[in-house]
Write a protein that holds these residues in place. Structure first.
Motif, mmCIF file in Angstrom:
data_model
loop_
_atom_site.group_PDB
_atom_site.id
_atom_site.type_symbol
_atom_site.label_atom_id
_atom_site.label_comp_id
_atom_site.label_asym_id
_atom_site.label_seq_id
_atom_site.Cartn_x
_atom_site.Cartn_y
_atom_site.Cartn_z
ATOM 1 N N ILE A 121 0.845 -1.203 0.000
ATOM 2 C CA ILE A 121 0.000 0.000 0.000
ATOM 3 C C ILE A 121 0.874 1.244 0.000
ATOM 4 O O ILE A 121 0.624 2.202 -0.742
ATOM 5 N N THR A 122 1.905 1.213 0.834
ATOM 6 C CA THR A 122 2.794 2.388 0.891
ATOM 7 C C THR A 122 3.458 2.611 -0.461
ATOM 8 O O THR A 122 3.591 3.753 -0.916
ATOM 9 N N ASN A 123 3.874 1.512 -1.103
ATOM 10 C CA ASN A 123 4.500 1.656 -2.431
ATOM 11 C C ASN A 123 3.542 2.268 -3.431
ATOM 12 O O ASN A 123 3.896 3.194 -4.173
ATOM 13 N N ARG A 132 0.004 10.981 3.864
ATOM 14 C CA ARG A 132 0.064 9.953 4.885
ATOM 15 C C ARG A 132 -1.314 9.608 5.434
ATOM 16 O O ARG A 132 -1.568 8.453 5.796
ATOM 17 N N ASN A 133 -2.238 10.597 5.522
ATOM 18 C CA ASN A 133 -3.543 10.297 6.114
ATOM 19 C C ASN A 133 -4.331 9.294 5.285
ATOM 20 O O ASN A 133 -5.034 8.431 5.814
ATOM 21 N N ALA A 167 -10.281 4.564 0.424
ATOM 22 C CA ALA A 167 -9.725 5.594 1.314
ATOM 23 C C ALA A 167 -9.686 6.946 0.610
ATOM 24 O O ALA A 167 -10.034 7.974 1.200
ATOM 25 N N CYS A 168 -9.275 6.949 -0.659
ATOM 26 C CA CYS A 168 -9.255 8.213 -1.405
ATOM 27 C C CYS A 168 -10.657 8.796 -1.481
ATOM 28 O O CYS A 168 -10.854 10.004 -1.320
ATOM 29 N N ARG A 169 -11.645 7.927 -1.732
ATOM 30 C CA ARG A 169 -13.031 8.399 -1.815
ATOM 31 C C ARG A 169 -13.492 8.983 -0.505
ATOM 32 O O ARG A 169 -14.149 10.015 -0.444
ATOM 33 N N GLN A 170 -13.156 8.270 0.599
ATOM 34 C CA GLN A 170 -13.647 8.687 1.902
ATOM 35 C C GLN A 170 -13.017 9.999 2.335
ATOM 36 O O GLN A 170 -13.627 10.768 3.072
ATOM 37 N N GLU A 171 -11.786 10.243 1.882
ATOM 38 C CA GLU A 171 -11.123 11.491 2.243
ATOM 39 C C GLU A 171 -11.575 12.649 1.374
ATOM 40 O O GLU A 171 -11.101 13.767 1.553
ATOM 41 N N GLY A 172 -12.433 12.376 0.412
ATOM 42 C CA GLY A 172 -12.964 13.465 -0.403
ATOM 43 C C GLY A 172 -12.104 13.806 -1.595
ATOM 44 O O GLY A 172 -12.324 14.818 -2.249
ATOM 45 N N VAL A 173 -11.116 12.986 -1.888
ATOM 46 C CA VAL A 173 -10.260 13.234 -3.048
ATOM 47 C C VAL A 173 -10.220 11.962 -3.896
ATOM 48 O O VAL A 173 -9.193 11.286 -3.974
#
Lengths: 316, 313
Positions: A121-123, A132-133, A167-173
């Motif tokens: 995931i980090t890669n 990071r969030n 995660a991208c969706r949930q963060e609004g981006v």
């Protein structure tokens, strides 16, 4: 119960003159100082910071740090393990020249797959420069899905990619599926399937994507100035409001809006270029453009400076 | 004659081949009957009051089997069956309107508006009598399976049968097609067969029998065991555009709308377990049904919800 009471019962150092004042810690000298009168209350406080600073270019010299990496207790239960380092000196080698105690012992065999996934995931996140969030949120989602075991049969990479998308969706981006595909080895179909399964397993839902979510990224990738980006955002929003493009994916509408805005400005971009950045075929952009073209004068913002007037916009 | 003997041993009701030819025109009239009834929704209540309704509770459950088995008075039973099936969907919908967990059914607005139906329908109809949608989903595909109960030599079948293809490296079954009813069958070496492409239950059964006959003519002792319809697909048009974004917001637990993945909204209904694909144009595809009534019931359930999300333009 003991854990909760101990915070109050343990002898806490306090300034004798000001028992209620907050103590300030001075790391350099290892002191705890009363903030009211400056009296040094605690002495020789142990520093829990790291011993050595390690730099990534310092590969040649051995890492002098005597402790492991920062703990990740939230995610991989405990992280405590013992590793055997490479031997120095003659005693660590047996007869044939092989090192005794070879193989740095494997660490935390339960959840090895999870740690592997976190690395993956980090890669992936690094490749598209995600903050990071988002990575932390992805790790949390992955842990939840992994513990639930309802998607155990699926490839971990597919689950990880889908968690990154969520995660991208949930963060609004939000990132498009194609953007996630670009940094993952999993096909869009599989990521889509895992995405739906994860939403069901975690019983969450995500907001619907809108055209505006992608404008800043696409426009800056194309090198378009802020005016054009704002115009494209306005065009796309208006087009959806006026229902000129029913049933079209928001990405295609956004791409067509960017095309119209760029063609009306000094910074013109071809459909092919926009298609490359947005991940839509240029025929798709053409189709959506044909739908918004008739109402072009209504879609532009009022204060837009036309380099090419509205009636001279290309007609495809 | 040997064919008849084989089939007579099967637990399924045995029907000789010839009445099936009668079946098809009967089938057509039944469909016509359906649409003619539904074209005049306002007349429905009065139709019921004129028909003797005392036998309805008995017929509703059995009508299907009776229709499929009896070869004598099929015409009459079809008539009764169609009415009872219509009433069927009405009654089911009433039950479902009460037990449907998160339905945004407009029950307050539609309560107690069925004058002639009150003696028959025990529950308050949510939307049945106020306006039944007047649209009947058309069946597009039926998938059924049957066990021929004998091991088959696929290579033999592929060589001797017409319109059969067999590519063991690609797929381990013979793919056979017949023209009437236009269907495709997958025939496996274990003797099991899947029949797809029929437009009605009767046609699917007829087609499966035809395939069984082909296999039998090639010399295998084929039987006709456990004919079961596994999936039914229907489609219809509500005739108005739909706001899918609104629908996904209010029915989050059931809907999945991802324009990047698929342009339609995927609605997984709980009460009849049916999956509906709902499109912006107003076209609806219903699938996952084992019975025709499930498709009708699901559509009657979703229609008022869709009306609430009509696009105003």
């Amino acid at each position: 119960f003991n854990f909760f009471l101990s915070l109050d019962v343990l002898p806490r150092v306090t300034c004798p003159n000001h028992p209620d004042s907050i103590l300030v810690e001075d790391y350099r000298a290892g002191d705890m100082i009363c903030s009211e009168c400056g009296l040094v209350v605690g002495d020789r406080v142990i520093d829990v910071g790291s011993e050595w600073r390690t730099f990534s270019n310092d590969k040649a010299t051995k890492d002098p740090s005597r402790v492991g990496d920062t703990q990740n207790p939230l995610l991989s239960d405990g992280d405590l393990s013992t590793m055997i380092g490479k031997g120095t000196g003659a005693a660590s080698f047996d007869e044939f020249g092989n090192s005794k105690y070879q193989n740095r012992r494997t660490m935390s065999s339960s959840d090895r797959a999870m740690m592997n996934a976190f690395k993956e995931i980090t890669n992936m996140a690094d490749r598209i420069n995600l903050p990071r969030n988002i990575v932390d949120r992805t790790n949390n989602l992955f842990k939840q899905v992994y513990e639930q075991k309802s998607l155990k049969g699926r490839s971990n990479d597919a689950i990880a990619s889908a968690c990154l998308y969520i995660a991208c969706r949930q963060e609004g981006v939000p990132r498009t599926f194609k953007e996630i595909c670009a940094v993952s080895r999993i096909s869009k179909k599989e990521i889509g399937r895992c995405f739906k399964l994860i939403l069901k397993a975690l019983e969450t839902s995500v907001d619907l994507i809108t055209t505006g979510d992608f404008m800043s990224r696409f426009c800056s990738n194309l090198g378009l100035p802020k005016q054009v980006q704002m115009a494209a955002t306005h065009i796309a929003r208006k087009a959806v409001e006026l229902d000129l493009v029913p049933g079209r994916s928001p990405i295609s509408v956004a791409a067509a809006a960017i095309y119209m805005a760029s063609q009306a400005s000094a910074e013109k971009r071809t459909q092919k270029e926009i298609g490359d950045i947005a991940g839509v075929a240029d025929v798709t952009i053409r189709q959506s453009y044909r739908l918004i073209y008739p109402r072009a004068p209504d879609l532009f913002p009022a204060d837009f400076k036309f380099d090419t007037p509205v009636d001279k916009l290309p007609q495809l | 004659s040997s064919f008849k003997d084989d089939l007579s041993t099967s637990p399924q009701q045995f029907t000789p081949m010839s009445p099936y030819d009668l079946d098809l025109p009967v089938e057509a009239t039944e469909d016509v009957l359906f649409t003619s009834q539904f074209n005049h929704p306002k007349e429905l209540p009065t139709d019921f009051s004129s028909v003797d309704l005392s036998f309805l509770p008995d017929i509703t459950q059995d009508s299907k089997e009776q229709n499929l088995s009896e070869d004598g008075h099929e015409m009459q039973k079809e008539l009764v069956g169609s009415i009872s099936r219509n009433e069927d969907s009405g009654i089911f919908m009433d039950e479902s309107s009460l037990s449907y967990p998160d339905a945004t059914q407009p029950s307050p607005e539609a309560s107690g508006t069925c004058p002639s139906l009150t003696p028959i329908t025990p529950m308050t109809p949510a939307s049945s009598a106020s306006e039944s949608s007047g649209i009947v989903p058309q069946l597009q595909n039926i998938v059924s399976t049957v066990n021929l109960a004998c091991k088959l030599d696929l290579k033999n079948i592929a060589l001797h049968a017409r319109n059969a293809e067999y590519n063991p490296k690609r797929f381990a079954a013979v793919i056979m097609r017949i023209r009437e009813p236009r269907t495709t069958a997958l025939i496996f070496s274990s003797g099991k067969m899947v029949c797809t492409g029929a437009k009605s239950e009767e046609q699917s059964r007829l087609a499966a029998r035809k395939y069984a006959r082909v296999v039998q003519k090639l010399g295998f002792p084929a039987k006709f065991l456990d004919f079961k319809i596994q999936n039914m697909v229907g489609s219809c048009d509500v005739r108005f555009p739909i706001r899918l974004e609104g629908l996904v917001l209010t029915h989050q637990q059931f809907s999945s709308y991802e324009p990047e993945l698929f342009p339609g909204l995927i609605y997984r209904m709980v009460k009849p377990r049916i999956v509906l694909l709902i499109f912006v144009s107003g076209k609806v595809v219903l699938t996952g049904a084992k019975e025709r009534s499930e498709i009708y019931e699901a559509f009657e359930n979703i229609y008022p919800i869709l009306k609430g999300f009509k696009k105003t333009s």
